[in-house]
Design a protein around this motif. Structure first.
Motif, PDB file in Angstrom:
ATOM      1  N   VAL A   2       0.769  -1.273  -0.265  1.00 19.40           N
ATOM      2  CA  VAL A   2       0.058  -0.062  -0.030  1.00 19.40           C
ATOM      3  C   VAL A   2       1.080   1.250   0.354  1.00 19.40           C
ATOM      4  CG1 VAL A   2      -1.929   1.348   1.676  1.00 19.40           C
ATOM      5  CG2 VAL A   2      -1.758  -1.553   1.648  1.00 19.40           C
ATOM      6  N   PRO A   3       0.529   1.671  -0.716  1.00 20.18           N
ATOM      7  CA  PRO A   3       1.614   3.006  -0.929  1.00 20.18           C
ATOM      8  C   PRO A   3       0.890   4.449   0.298  1.00 20.18           C
ATOM      9  CG  PRO A   3       0.254   3.183  -2.779  1.00 20.18           C
ATOM     10  CD  PRO A   3      -0.329   2.495  -2.404  1.00 20.18           C
ATOM     11  N   GLU A   4       2.614   4.744   0.719  1.00 20.92           N
ATOM     12  CA  GLU A   4       2.158   6.107   1.939  1.00 20.92           C
ATOM     13  C   GLU A   4       1.030   6.657   1.184  1.00 20.92           C
ATOM     14  OE1 GLU A   4       5.706   8.206   4.311  1.00 20.92           O
ATOM     15  OE2 GLU A   4       6.082   7.728   2.936  1.00 20.92           O
ATOM     16  N   PRO A   5       0.380   7.876   2.450  1.00 17.27           N
ATOM     17  CA  PRO A   5      -0.297   8.783   1.895  1.00 17.27           C
ATOM     18  C   PRO A   5       0.136   9.665   1.562  1.00 17.27           C
ATOM     19  CG  PRO A   5      -0.796   7.108   4.143  1.00 17.27           C
ATOM     20  CD  PRO A   5       0.104   7.104   3.337  1.00 17.27           C
ATOM     21  N   LEU A   6      -0.250  11.069   0.673  1.00 24.42           N
ATOM     22  CA  LEU A   6       0.388  12.243   0.630  1.00 24.42           C
ATOM     23  C   LEU A   6      -0.975  12.868   0.142  1.00 24.42           C
ATOM     24  CD1 LEU A   6       2.793  13.136  -1.821  1.00 24.42           C
ATOM     25  CD2 LEU A   6       1.236  12.473  -3.441  1.00 24.42           C
ATOM     26  N   PRO A  59       1.317  16.883  11.199  1.00 20.97           N
ATOM     27  CA  PRO A  59       1.265  15.854  11.721  1.00 20.97           C
ATOM     28  C   PRO A  59       0.740  14.483  11.173  1.00 20.97           C
ATOM     29  CG  PRO A  59       1.162  18.002  12.990  1.00 20.97           C
ATOM     30  CD  PRO A  59       0.351  17.919  11.331  1.00 20.97           C
ATOM     31  N   VAL A  60       0.012  14.406  10.053  1.00 27.31           N
ATOM     32  CA  VAL A  60      -0.945  13.521   9.744  1.00 27.31           C
ATOM     33  C   VAL A  60      -0.247  12.974   8.226  1.00 27.31           C
ATOM     34  CG1 VAL A  60      -3.059  13.117   8.383  1.00 27.31           C
ATOM     35  CG2 VAL A  60      -2.982  14.888  10.288  1.00 27.31           C
ATOM     36  N   TYR A  61       0.278  13.758   7.864  1.00 30.41           N
ATOM     37  CA  TYR A  61       1.073  13.241   6.647  1.00 30.41           C
ATOM     38  C   TYR A  61       2.315  13.863   6.422  1.00 30.41           C
ATOM     39  CZ  TYR A  61      -3.749  13.331   4.743  1.00 30.41           C
ATOM     40  OH  TYR A  61      -5.365  13.241   4.085  1.00 30.41           O
ATOM     41  N   GLY A  62       2.737  12.299   6.174  1.00 27.85           N
ATOM     42  CA  GLY A  62       4.568  12.499   6.439  1.00 27.85           C
ATOM     43  C   GLY A  62       5.343  12.747   5.249  1.00 27.85           C
ATOM     44  N   ARG A  63       4.207  12.648   3.977  1.00 29.02           N
ATOM     45  CA  ARG A  63       5.141  13.323   2.692  1.00 29.02           C
ATOM     46  C   ARG A  63       3.275  14.253   1.813  1.00 29.02           C
ATOM     47  NH1 ARG A  63       4.032   9.398  -1.234  1.00 29.02           N
ATOM     48  NH2 ARG A  63       5.069  10.503  -2.695  1.00 29.02           N
ATOM     49  N   ILE A  64       4.775  15.108   1.162  1.00 29.00           N
ATOM     50  CA  ILE A  64       3.533  16.484   0.513  1.00 29.00           C
ATOM     51  C   ILE A  64       4.172  17.222   0.072  1.00 29.00           C
ATOM     52  CG2 ILE A  64       2.991  18.805   1.600  1.00 29.00           C
ATOM     53  CD1 ILE A  64       2.657  17.999   4.187  1.00 29.00           C
ATOM     54  N   PHE A  65       3.136  17.262  -0.935  1.00 23.59           N
ATOM     55  CA  PHE A  65       3.596  17.760  -2.187  1.00 23.59           C
ATOM     56  C   PHE A  65       2.994  19.059  -2.244  1.00 23.59           C
ATOM     57  CE2 PHE A  65       3.561  18.057  -7.094  1.00 23.59           C
ATOM     58  CZ  PHE A  65       4.558  18.588  -7.723  1.00 23.59           C
ATOM     59  N   VAL A  66       3.684  20.095  -3.172  1.00 25.80           N
ATOM     60  CA  VAL A  66       3.276  20.906  -3.466  1.00 25.80           C
ATOM     61  C   VAL A  66       2.794  21.469  -4.662  1.00 25.80           C
ATOM     62  CG1 VAL A  66       3.632  23.787  -2.793  1.00 25.80           C
ATOM     63  CG2 VAL A  66       4.191  22.384  -1.130  1.00 25.80           C
ATOM     64  N   GLU A  83      13.275  25.012   4.179  1.00 26.89           N
ATOM     65  CA  GLU A  83      12.569  24.195   5.344  1.00 26.89           C
ATOM     66  C   GLU A  83      11.856  23.389   5.920  1.00 26.89           C
ATOM     67  OE1 GLU A  83      12.015  28.028   6.576  1.00 26.89           O
ATOM     68  OE2 GLU A  83      13.846  29.485   5.792  1.00 26.89           O
ATOM     69  N   GLU A  84      10.564  22.972   5.056  1.00 28.10           N
ATOM     70  CA  GLU A  84       9.545  22.357   5.747  1.00 28.10           C
ATOM     71  C   GLU A  84       9.769  20.834   4.729  1.00 28.10           C
ATOM     72  OE1 GLU A  84       7.625  23.327   7.886  1.00 28.10           O
ATOM     73  OE2 GLU A  84       7.768  25.345   8.388  1.00 28.10           O
ATOM     74  N   GLY A  85      10.810  20.908   4.012  1.00 28.69           N
ATOM     75  CA  GLY A  85      11.403  19.416   3.699  1.00 28.69           C
ATOM     76  C   GLY A  85       9.955  18.909   2.485  1.00 28.69           C
ATOM     77  N   ALA A  86       9.001  19.688   1.745  1.00 26.31           N
ATOM     78  CA  ALA A  86       8.515  19.213   0.410  1.00 26.31           C
ATOM     79  C   ALA A  86       9.608  19.975  -1.351  1.00 26.31           C
ATOM     80  CB  ALA A  86       7.379  20.284   1.107  1.00 26.31           C
ATOM     81  N   GLU A  87       8.369  19.776  -1.291  1.00 28.90           N
ATOM     82  CA  GLU A  87       8.860  19.500  -3.221  1.00 28.90           C
ATOM     83  C   GLU A  87       7.554  20.681  -4.019  1.00 28.90           C
ATOM     84  OE1 GLU A  87      10.833  16.034  -4.792  1.00 28.90           O
ATOM     85  OE2 GLU A  87      12.598  16.463  -4.022  1.00 28.90           O
ATOM     86  N   ARG A  88       7.884  20.957  -5.139  1.00 30.35           N
ATOM     87  CA  ARG A  88       6.631  21.867  -5.725  1.00 30.35           C
ATOM     88  C   ARG A  88       6.965  21.143  -7.612  1.00 30.35           C
ATOM     89  NH1 ARG A  88       8.419  25.635  -9.008  1.00 30.35           N
ATOM     90  NH2 ARG A  88      10.081  27.016  -8.582  1.00 30.35           N
TER      91      ARG A  88
END
Length: 208
Positions: A2-6, A59-66, A83-88
């Protein structure tokens, strides 16, 4: 497996397209949240709004894409994402990634007098362009805002005659010549796929 939630944090102007990509691929592990598309008119507010959204959902999502390009932030959005550890999505703005970043870069210098619309902006031309500039109250200001433009280029994501007519009417209203280019989703769909399911086979982008 199961893929990690994004979580995808997107500009509201991209909501329809992103939902279509998610639905087509059946990504049940992907959640979309959108920021107000009116931030386009105040790009200096985009980095703080994205930061707030990331911190609220981290706190809910370890993986975030912008799902924003730089969008006029002058690199400030990239600083926040570092700074927040996300990509766009790559590119200076949505016109670039819908056209394909490389393709847009090759033509940008020759089209410095072009004003661009997407499907979203064709639908929301009154709300996103006319009213914020006050042209509904003072149409005589159109020449001040658009006097240096020569043409309106409609970057069409879909085959929609009604939207084409809306875009053509927008060009007429601004006194610009009209050109339509069918771009599809450009670099948007591959960017979403790389974020959501990099190890899976890609499904073609939606068409309508």
């Amino acid at each position: 497996m199961v893929p990690e939630p994004l979580l995808i944090i997107a500009c509201g102007a991209l909501a329809r397209e992103i939902r279509a990509v998610i639905a087509l691929n059946g990504w049940e592990h992907v959640t979309l949240t959108c920021l107000n598309a009116q931030l386009h008119n105040t790009p200096e507010r985009i980095p703080a709004a994205v930061r707030e959204a990331i911190r609220a959902m981290r706190p809910v999502y370890g993986r975030i894409f912008v799902a924003y390009a730089d969008c006029g932030t002058g690199g400030r959005l990239d600083a926040v994402l570092a700074e927040e550890g996300a990509e766009r999505i790559d590119g200076p703005h949505c016109y670039s990634f819908f056209s394909g970043v490389d393709a847009f870069a090759r033509t940008a210098e020759d089209e410095i007098t072009a004003f661009y619309l997407t499907d979203f902006l064709a639908r929301q031309f009154e709300a996103m362009v006319i009213k914020p500039l006050g042209l509904d109250r003072h149409p005589e200001l159109a020449d001040m805002y658009f006097g240096n433009y020569e043409k309106l280029v409609y970057l069409a994501q879909t085959e929609d005659p009604a939207l084409t007519e809306k875009a053509r009417a927008a060009a007429d209203r601004l006194g610009l010549t009209f050109e339509r280019r069918l771009t599809g989703y450009g670099d948007l769909a591959p960017a979403l796929f790389d974020a959501a399911a990099p190890a899976l086979e890609r499904t073609p982008e939606p068409v309508s």
